[in-house]
Design a protein around this motif. Structure first.
Motif, PDB file in Angstrom:
ATOM      1  N   ALA A 374       0.812  -1.220   0.000  1.00  0.00           N
ATOM      2  CA  ALA A 374       0.000   0.000   0.000  1.00  0.00           C
ATOM      3  C   ALA A 374       0.843   1.266   0.000  1.00  0.00           C
ATOM      4  O   ALA A 374       0.362   2.344  -0.370  1.00  0.00           O
ATOM      5  N   ALA A 375       2.103   1.142   0.409  1.00  0.00           N
ATOM      6  CA  ALA A 375       2.993   2.309   0.417  1.00  0.00           C
ATOM      7  C   ALA A 375       3.500   2.665  -0.976  1.00  0.00           C
ATOM      8  O   ALA A 375       4.210   3.648  -1.149  1.00  0.00           O
ATOM      9  N   GLY A 376       3.130   1.885  -1.965  1.00  0.00           N
ATOM     10  CA  GLY A 376       3.595   2.107  -3.326  1.00  0.00           C
ATOM     11  C   GLY A 376       2.708   3.054  -4.105  1.00  0.00           C
ATOM     12  O   GLY A 376       1.825   3.714  -3.561  1.00  0.00           O
ATOM     13  N   PRO A 377       2.915   3.111  -5.407  1.00  0.00           N
ATOM     14  CA  PRO A 377       2.129   4.012  -6.260  1.00  0.00           C
ATOM     15  C   PRO A 377       0.688   3.537  -6.387  1.00  0.00           C
ATOM     16  O   PRO A 377       0.336   2.429  -5.970  1.00  0.00           O
ATOM     17  N   CYS A 378      -0.148   4.380  -7.005  1.00  0.00           N
ATOM     18  CA  CYS A 378      -1.581   4.090  -7.038  1.00  0.00           C
ATOM     19  C   CYS A 378      -1.902   2.810  -7.813  1.00  0.00           C
ATOM     20  O   CYS A 378      -2.913   2.166  -7.533  1.00  0.00           O
ATOM     21  N   HIS A 379      -1.047   2.406  -8.768  1.00  0.00           N
ATOM     22  CA  HIS A 379      -1.373   1.162  -9.483  1.00  0.00           C
ATOM     23  C   HIS A 379      -1.153  -0.067  -8.607  1.00  0.00           C
ATOM     24  O   HIS A 379      -1.766  -1.107  -8.823  1.00  0.00           O
ATOM     25  N   HIS A 380      -0.302   0.046  -7.571  1.00  0.00           N
ATOM     26  CA  HIS A 380      -0.203  -1.041  -6.595  1.00  0.00           C
ATOM     27  C   HIS A 380      -1.454  -1.062  -5.715  1.00  0.00           C
ATOM     28  O   HIS A 380      -1.971  -2.135  -5.385  1.00  0.00           O
ATOM     29  N   ILE A 381      -1.929   0.117  -5.348  1.00  0.00           N
ATOM     30  CA  ILE A 381      -3.153   0.212  -4.549  1.00  0.00           C
ATOM     31  C   ILE A 381      -4.336  -0.356  -5.328  1.00  0.00           C
ATOM     32  O   ILE A 381      -5.196  -1.044  -4.771  1.00  0.00           O
ATOM     33  N   GLN A 382      -4.353  -0.093  -6.637  1.00  0.00           N
ATOM     34  CA  GLN A 382      -5.432  -0.617  -7.467  1.00  0.00           C
ATOM     35  C   GLN A 382      -5.435  -2.148  -7.464  1.00  0.00           C
ATOM     36  O   GLN A 382      -6.494  -2.780  -7.478  1.00  0.00           O
ATOM     37  N   GLN A 383      -4.235  -2.721  -7.413  1.00  0.00           N
ATOM     38  CA  GLN A 383      -4.156  -4.176  -7.376  1.00  0.00           C
ATOM     39  C   GLN A 383      -4.619  -4.728  -6.025  1.00  0.00           C
ATOM     40  O   GLN A 383      -5.188  -5.826  -5.958  1.00  0.00           O
ATOM     41  N   LEU A 384      -4.410  -3.973  -4.966  1.00  0.00           N
ATOM     42  CA  LEU A 384      -4.975  -4.369  -3.674  1.00  0.00           C
ATOM     43  C   LEU A 384      -6.498  -4.432  -3.763  1.00  0.00           C
ATOM     44  O   LEU A 384      -7.126  -5.358  -3.243  1.00  0.00           O
ATOM     45  N   LEU A 385      -7.076  -3.440  -4.431  1.00  0.00           N
ATOM     46  CA  LEU A 385      -8.528  -3.420  -4.600  1.00  0.00           C
ATOM     47  C   LEU A 385      -8.990  -4.569  -5.490  1.00  0.00           C
ATOM     48  O   LEU A 385     -10.007  -5.221  -5.214  1.00  0.00           O
ATOM     49  N   ALA A 386      -8.222  -4.822  -6.537  1.00  0.00           N
ATOM     50  CA  ALA A 386      -8.598  -5.882  -7.484  1.00  0.00           C
ATOM     51  C   ALA A 386      -8.611  -7.255  -6.810  1.00  0.00           C
ATOM     52  O   ALA A 386      -9.412  -8.123  -7.168  1.00  0.00           O
ATOM     53  N   TYR A 387      -7.732  -7.448  -5.840  1.00  0.00           N
ATOM     54  CA  TYR A 387      -7.669  -8.725  -5.131  1.00  0.00           C
ATOM     55  C   TYR A 387      -8.524  -8.730  -3.860  1.00  0.00           C
ATOM     56  O   TYR A 387      -8.392  -9.623  -3.020  1.00  0.00           O
ATOM     57  N   ASP A 388      -9.380  -7.708  -3.734  1.00  0.00           N
ATOM     58  CA  ASP A 388     -10.380  -7.666  -2.661  1.00  0.00           C
ATOM     59  C   ASP A 388      -9.751  -7.740  -1.271  1.00  0.00           C
ATOM     60  O   ASP A 388     -10.199  -8.505  -0.405  1.00  0.00           O
ATOM     61  N   VAL A 389      -8.739  -6.927  -1.073  1.00  0.00           N
ATOM     62  CA  VAL A 389      -8.033  -6.912   0.213  1.00  0.00           C
ATOM     63  C   VAL A 389      -8.845  -6.217   1.302  1.00  0.00           C
ATOM     64  O   VAL A 389      -8.714  -6.545   2.484  1.00  0.00           O
ATOM     65  N   LEU A 390      -9.703  -5.263   0.914  1.00  0.00           N
ATOM     66  CA  LEU A 390     -10.359  -4.422   1.928  1.00  0.00           C
ATOM     67  C   LEU A 390     -11.284  -5.181   2.883  1.00  0.00           C
ATOM     68  O   LEU A 390     -11.234  -4.917   4.091  1.00  0.00           O
TER      69      LEU A 390
END
Length: 537
Positions: A374-390
């Motif tokens: 999550a400390a990375g750029p927004c495209h890493h954050i997008q991948q967190l969302l894509a893998y349903d981390v929340l």
């Protein structure tokens, strides 16, 4: 396309709906200065997490053993035991000293074996007594007695157990000249002697970087690597792997590049083994090598080890899962490219599941790894969302142990600092505010400050979208206003100021309007009273 109704409040549940008209642009730069973690690039944020995690790691005992005493005979049919079989020998310390200094090899063996047995007792072995009695120099001499492998074995075993003691006792073994003879024994034709030498070297290396580097500079690594074979007894292979892991261990300084380059191919090979102890120590070795700068992380990643590490994240054995997860967590503290390689290998398939692991220690490590993604750029954050981390992240924040919640809060903080408006909306929609508000009562100043900053940041983002009223209402419904108001009286000045700023900036409009209305009423009353008084006169 406009940005209206991006934070639509649904009554009475108070959840935020996902909009259909999400903006794709990053948040305006002016807001960056208003959040203390914002404006730092990903590497700096990860460095901050590494510093925090280091403190957390130091607070608990390391899972891997630094040193190990041999308290049982792992080769029951070794020559030394056959020689002594059926002979019960009990010698006093004085007799042991006389025996080891004898010119008779039989007496030397008998005294050394008795000393070894004393040093192998499970409770309170007399390590200090053995050092003070001056046994070490003679034991070191016996290591060189190639005509008497039984004597070599007993001497190596005794030295192994002394080296498993305090740093002072390990130093006594090193200063007694044991390292070079032990390395020479790695070429012994006697398997038991050879293995005991490996064990002794592992204990010496585990003491710290000084003795680790003495072993490395004495050219031990090639001899250790030459021993690895598919025909080797499993106990022997375990000892070699553990010793190699201790040669990778410790910082200030890290092991030299030459040593790392020698060891890495062997670790990659050992990582394919089926034995859980071999796998565990190979993973711990990699965790030590990746607990460093991006250059050293790159050395490990470039071996192609990531697919195997990710596969081991599915292990049901805690002694394998823990170090493999630690290694992956270390790798994602590296550069964005290194983190992306870990993501491409599939870590985000596994980390959300590990947040739901039955062991809080694993949940904590998984949350720590996710915080670095999550400390990375927004495209890493997008991948967190894509893998349903929340969803599992919110669940941990609601129901997890506090040590896990702390790491999860760091994940949220890093997410917020790098997210686009689009991603921030999804974060709020996930229900993240409820557990954050509840954790404002946590007994941890740093964590409370981070939560206040996250809430402040979300409110400011909502204000940019003209949706602050809805978010403020949500915070109020969750009991957030009461908690934030209470924090204005907190003994920590930073917390009290942060809470005061949030209340004044985002929750004082109604109060201001009420005061204005009251002021108008008072003014009217005063005017009426004055006029009435004048009329009476």
């Amino acid at each position: 396309m406009g940005t209206e109704n991006l934070f639509v409040l649904v009554q009475p549940a108070g959840n935020l709906l996902l909009p259909t008209n999400m903006p794709s642009l990053d948040a305006p730069e002016e807001r960056l200065r208003k959040f203390k973690y914002r404006g730092k690039d990903a590497s700096l944020r990860r460095q901050q997490r590494m510093a925090v995690s280091l403190k957390l790691r130091k607070a608990k005992k390391d899972e891997q053993t630094l040193k190990r005493r041999n308290i049982t005979n792992f080769f029951p049919d070794t020559p030394s035991e056959k020689t002594a079989k059926g002979v019960a020998v009990s010698l006093t310390l004085g007799e042991i000293i006389q025996g080891v200094n004898s010119s008779d090899p039989a007496r030397c063996f008998q005294a050394t074996q008795t000393a070894r047995k004393m040093l192998s007792q499970e409770k309170n072995p007399p390590l200090k007594l053995a050092v003070e009695a001056g046994l070490i120099p003679r034991m070191v001499e016996f290591l060189k007695s190639s005509l008497y492998p039984c004597l070599q074995f007993e001497a190596a075993w005794a030295l192994t157990n002394i080296a498993a003691g305090t740093s002072e006792q390990t130093r006594a073994v090193v200063e007694g000249g044991a390292i070079q003879p032990l390395i020479a024994l790695l070429s012994s034709p006697n398997l038991a002697v050879c293995e005991q030498a490996v064990w002794a070297l592992g204990n010496i290396a585990g003491d710290g970087p000084e003795f680790r580097d003495k072993i490395i500079s004495s050219n031990a690594i090639p001899h250790l690597l030459a021993l690895i074979s598919h025909t080797l007894p499993i106990t022997f292979l375990r000892n070699i792997t553990w010793t190699l892991s201790n040669l990778c261990r410790n910082k200030n300084p890290y092991p030299c590049d030459t040593a790392v380059k020698q060891i890495l191919p062997a670790l990659l090979h050992l990582l394919q083994h089926h034995d859980s102890e071999v796998l565990s120590d190979a993973c711990w070795a990699l965790s030590y090598l990746t607990d460093s700068c991006s250059k050293r992380i790159g050395q490990v990643v470039d071996t192609g080890v990531l697919p195997r590490l990710v596969a081991l994240l599915n292990s049901s054995e805690l002694n394998v899962l823990t170090p493999s997860l630690r290694t992956v967590g270390n790798i994602v503290t590296g550069t964005d490219e290194q983190t992306q390689r870990a993501i491409d290998t599939g870590i985000l398939n596994v980390l959300p599941q590990l947040l739901q692991h039955n062991k809080p220690s694993i949940q904590k490590e998984a949350a720590w790894a996710l915080s670095n993604v999550a400390a990375g750029p927004c495209h890493h954050i997008q991948q967190l969302l894509a893998y349903d981390v929340l969803p599992p992240l919110v669940a941990v924040l609601k129901h997890g142990e506090f040590k896990v919640q702390k790491e999860a809060i760091w994940t949220v903080a890093n997410f917020v600092t790098g997210a686009t408006m689009d991603q921030l909306i999804q974060l709020v929609h996930s229900g993240i505010l409820e557990p954050l508000v509840n954790l404002l009562t946590a007994p941890d100043v740093k964590i409370v400050l981070i939560i206040l900053d996250v809430i402040s940041f979300i409110l400011e983002a909502a204000e940019k979208l003209s949706e602050k009223e809805n978010v403020c209402l949500l915070v109020e419904e969750l009991g957030g206003i009461d908690r934030i108001e209470a924090l204005q009286l907190h003994e920590n000045r930073q917390i009290s100021l942060s809470a005061l700023n949030i209340i004044e900036k985002h929750f004082s409009e109604e109060e201001d309007e009420s005061l204005m209305l009251m002021s108008q009423v008072v003014d009217q009353d005063c005017e009426f009273i004055n006029c009435d008084c004048l009329a009476k006169k």
